[in-house]
Design a protein around this motif. Structure first.
Motif, PDB file in Angstrom:
ATOM      1  N   ARG A  61       0.825  -1.062   0.062  1.00 28.65           N
ATOM      2  CA  ARG A  61       0.167  -0.095  -0.028  1.00 28.65           C
ATOM      3  C   ARG A  61       0.942   1.373   0.058  1.00 28.65           C
ATOM      4  O   ARG A  61       0.551   2.168  -0.700  1.00 28.65           O
ATOM      5  CB  ARG A  61      -0.930   0.001   1.310  1.00 28.65           C
ATOM      6  N   ARG A  62       2.016   1.212   0.950  1.00 31.21           N
ATOM      7  CA  ARG A  62       2.802   2.246   0.866  1.00 31.21           C
ATOM      8  C   ARG A  62       3.388   2.831  -0.562  1.00 31.21           C
ATOM      9  O   ARG A  62       3.622   3.633  -0.831  1.00 31.21           O
ATOM     10  CB  ARG A  62       3.806   2.019   1.988  1.00 31.21           C
ATOM     11  N   ARG A  63       3.699   1.485  -1.181  1.00 31.88           N
ATOM     12  CA  ARG A  63       4.498   1.516  -2.435  1.00 31.88           C
ATOM     13  C   ARG A  63       3.519   2.129  -3.441  1.00 31.88           C
ATOM     14  O   ARG A  63       3.744   3.019  -4.455  1.00 31.88           O
ATOM     15  CB  ARG A  63       4.791   0.172  -2.785  1.00 31.88           C
ATOM     16  N   VAL A  64       2.245   1.981  -3.502  1.00 32.95           N
ATOM     17  CA  VAL A  64       1.149   2.311  -4.415  1.00 32.95           C
ATOM     18  C   VAL A  64       0.961   3.810  -4.160  1.00 32.95           C
ATOM     19  O   VAL A  64       0.689   4.729  -5.115  1.00 32.95           O
ATOM     20  CB  VAL A  64      -0.135   1.479  -4.295  1.00 32.95           C
ATOM     21  N   GLU A  65       0.968   4.349  -3.019  1.00 36.47           N
ATOM     22  CA  GLU A  65       0.625   5.633  -2.547  1.00 36.47           C
ATOM     23  C   GLU A  65       1.685   6.666  -2.665  1.00 36.47           C
ATOM     24  O   GLU A  65       1.550   7.638  -2.771  1.00 36.47           O
ATOM     25  CB  GLU A  65       0.105   5.554  -1.163  1.00 36.47           C
ATOM     26  N   ALA A  73      10.410   3.038 -10.710  1.00 39.20           N
ATOM     27  CA  ALA A  73       9.530   3.426  -9.560  1.00 39.20           C
ATOM     28  C   ALA A  73       7.854   3.187 -10.117  1.00 39.20           C
ATOM     29  O   ALA A  73       7.165   2.501  -9.477  1.00 39.20           O
ATOM     30  CB  ALA A  73       9.343   4.904  -9.078  1.00 39.20           C
ATOM     31  N   LEU A  74       7.591   3.624 -11.536  1.00 36.55           N
ATOM     32  CA  LEU A  74       6.276   3.415 -11.836  1.00 36.55           C
ATOM     33  C   LEU A  74       5.777   1.962 -12.322  1.00 36.55           C
ATOM     34  O   LEU A  74       4.902   1.432 -11.948  1.00 36.55           O
ATOM     35  CB  LEU A  74       6.109   4.006 -13.306  1.00 36.55           C
ATOM     36  N   ARG A  81       0.474  -2.510  -7.087  1.00 34.34           N
ATOM     37  CA  ARG A  81      -0.978  -2.198  -7.357  1.00 34.34           C
ATOM     38  C   ARG A  81      -1.819  -3.829  -7.854  1.00 34.34           C
ATOM     39  O   ARG A  81      -2.826  -4.092  -7.217  1.00 34.34           O
ATOM     40  CB  ARG A  81      -1.263  -1.134  -8.479  1.00 34.34           C
ATOM     41  N   ARG A  82      -0.916  -4.500  -8.591  1.00 31.92           N
ATOM     42  CA  ARG A  82      -1.652  -5.688  -9.130  1.00 31.92           C
ATOM     43  C   ARG A  82      -1.528  -6.526  -8.056  1.00 31.92           C
ATOM     44  O   ARG A  82      -2.534  -7.506  -7.788  1.00 31.92           O
ATOM     45  CB  ARG A  82      -0.811  -6.287 -10.616  1.00 31.92           C
ATOM     46  N   ARG A  83      -0.530  -6.767  -7.191  1.00 32.51           N
ATOM     47  CA  ARG A  83      -0.543  -7.586  -6.201  1.00 32.51           C
ATOM     48  C   ARG A  83      -1.475  -7.465  -5.041  1.00 32.51           C
ATOM     49  O   ARG A  83      -2.078  -8.319  -4.638  1.00 32.51           O
ATOM     50  CB  ARG A  83       0.947  -7.676  -5.656  1.00 32.51           C
ATOM     51  N   LEU A  84      -1.984  -6.121  -4.998  1.00 33.35           N
ATOM     52  CA  LEU A  84      -2.773  -5.693  -3.842  1.00 33.35           C
ATOM     53  C   LEU A  84      -4.121  -6.064  -4.441  1.00 33.35           C
ATOM     54  O   LEU A  84      -5.009  -6.697  -3.702  1.00 33.35           O
ATOM     55  CB  LEU A  84      -2.991  -4.098  -3.552  1.00 33.35           C
ATOM     56  N   ALA A  85      -4.320  -6.323  -5.600  1.00 44.79           N
ATOM     57  CA  ALA A  85      -5.664  -6.666  -6.240  1.00 44.79           C
ATOM     58  C   ALA A  85      -5.848  -7.841  -6.018  1.00 44.79           C
ATOM     59  O   ALA A  85      -7.209  -8.299  -6.024  1.00 44.79           O
ATOM     60  CB  ALA A  85      -5.654  -5.986  -7.574  1.00 44.79           C
TER      61      ALA A  85
END
Length: 262
Positions: A61-65, A73-74, A81-85
């Protein structure tokens, strides 16, 4: 040649053990998912591993934000984001990656439309079209196979450790068994993620077929949809009201059209 013979024997025995585990399939999957709260020691271990999963979730989450300042970095942000989903919300995390991969579908596939996935899944599954049903069966079979192989290799590793404890030259077989069990487990996680994705597709395409099969009038907008599926969720969970009005005909009732044409 002797080494190849040993490896072939181990692989065949693992496959046979996987077949023997078939009657206990649901339980074997749930153990690897991390449902360990029945006994004190395993419950304590589950708490420790669940905390580790939460830390990983928060790191993603911190990496996404964070603000991405270059291409690297992108890419890392997109991967996070994919792994969080592929994971459930932080408060619903289980101790294992396999459990979280399956729970991501169990707690969100139908909830996006107001349906409770766990109670509505047995009722929506019969509405699934042929190709999608085949994909679901194939993916579930692959998941069960990977889980069975994981347990088989773990059992063979334990057996080898007991039988070869005084022959250090053969200890590598135990290490090989653990590696194969890990590979099977990682395969199970990957397949579970695909299965969760297919669960989402089922609700995307067939939620209105479920409503029609239960003889409810199909909704006209998003607000009516959420209200309808919340009412259906209450009904299948035994919490529904008795003043339900059913719809047995009309253009928006697929089962009625099928019966009329038969």
């Amino acid at each position: 040649m002797a080494v190849m013979g040993v490896l072939a024997t181990v692989t065949v025995c693992a496959s046979l053990l996987g077949v023997l585990l078939q009657p206990f399939q649901v339980r074997s999957v749930r153990v690897l998912e991390g449902y360990w709260d029945r006994w004190y020691l395993t419950a304590r271990l589950a708490g420790v591993l669940a905390q580790l999963q939460r830390r990983r979730w928060q790191a993603l989450r911190r990496r996404v934000e964070q603000v991405a300042r270059d291409d690297t970095a992108l890419r890392l942000q997109a991967d996070a984001r994919r792994r969080l989903a592929l994971r459930p919300s932080v408060e619903a995390l289980l101790p294992t990656a396999l459990g979280n991969a399956l729970r991501a579908g169990e707690l969100s596939a139908g909830e996006r439309y107001g349906l409770t996935t766990l109670t509505s899944w047995p009722r929506i599954y019969p509405q699934v079209s042929g190709y999608l049903a085949q994909a679901l069966r194939s993916t579930r079979d692959a998941l069960d196979t990977a889980v069975n192989l994981c347990w088989s290799f773990l059992a063979l590793t334990l057996t080898a450790a007991v039988a070869l404890y005084d022959e250090m030259s053969t200890w590598w077989l135990c290490g090989a068994g653990l590696v194969l069990a890990w590979v099977a487990y990682k395969g199970a996680v990957t397949v579970a993620q695909s299965y969760s994705a297919l669960m989402h597709v089922v609700y995307d395409l067939h939620r209105f077929d479920l409503a029609a099969a239960l003889r409810h009038r199909l909704p006209d907008d998003r607000e009516e949809e959420l209200e309808l599926f919340a009412r259906i969720s209450d009904l299948v969970a035994g919490r529904g009201r008795l003043d339900v009005r059913y719809h047995h005909g009309g253009a928006d009732c697929r089962p009625c059209r099928d019966e009329a044409g038969s």
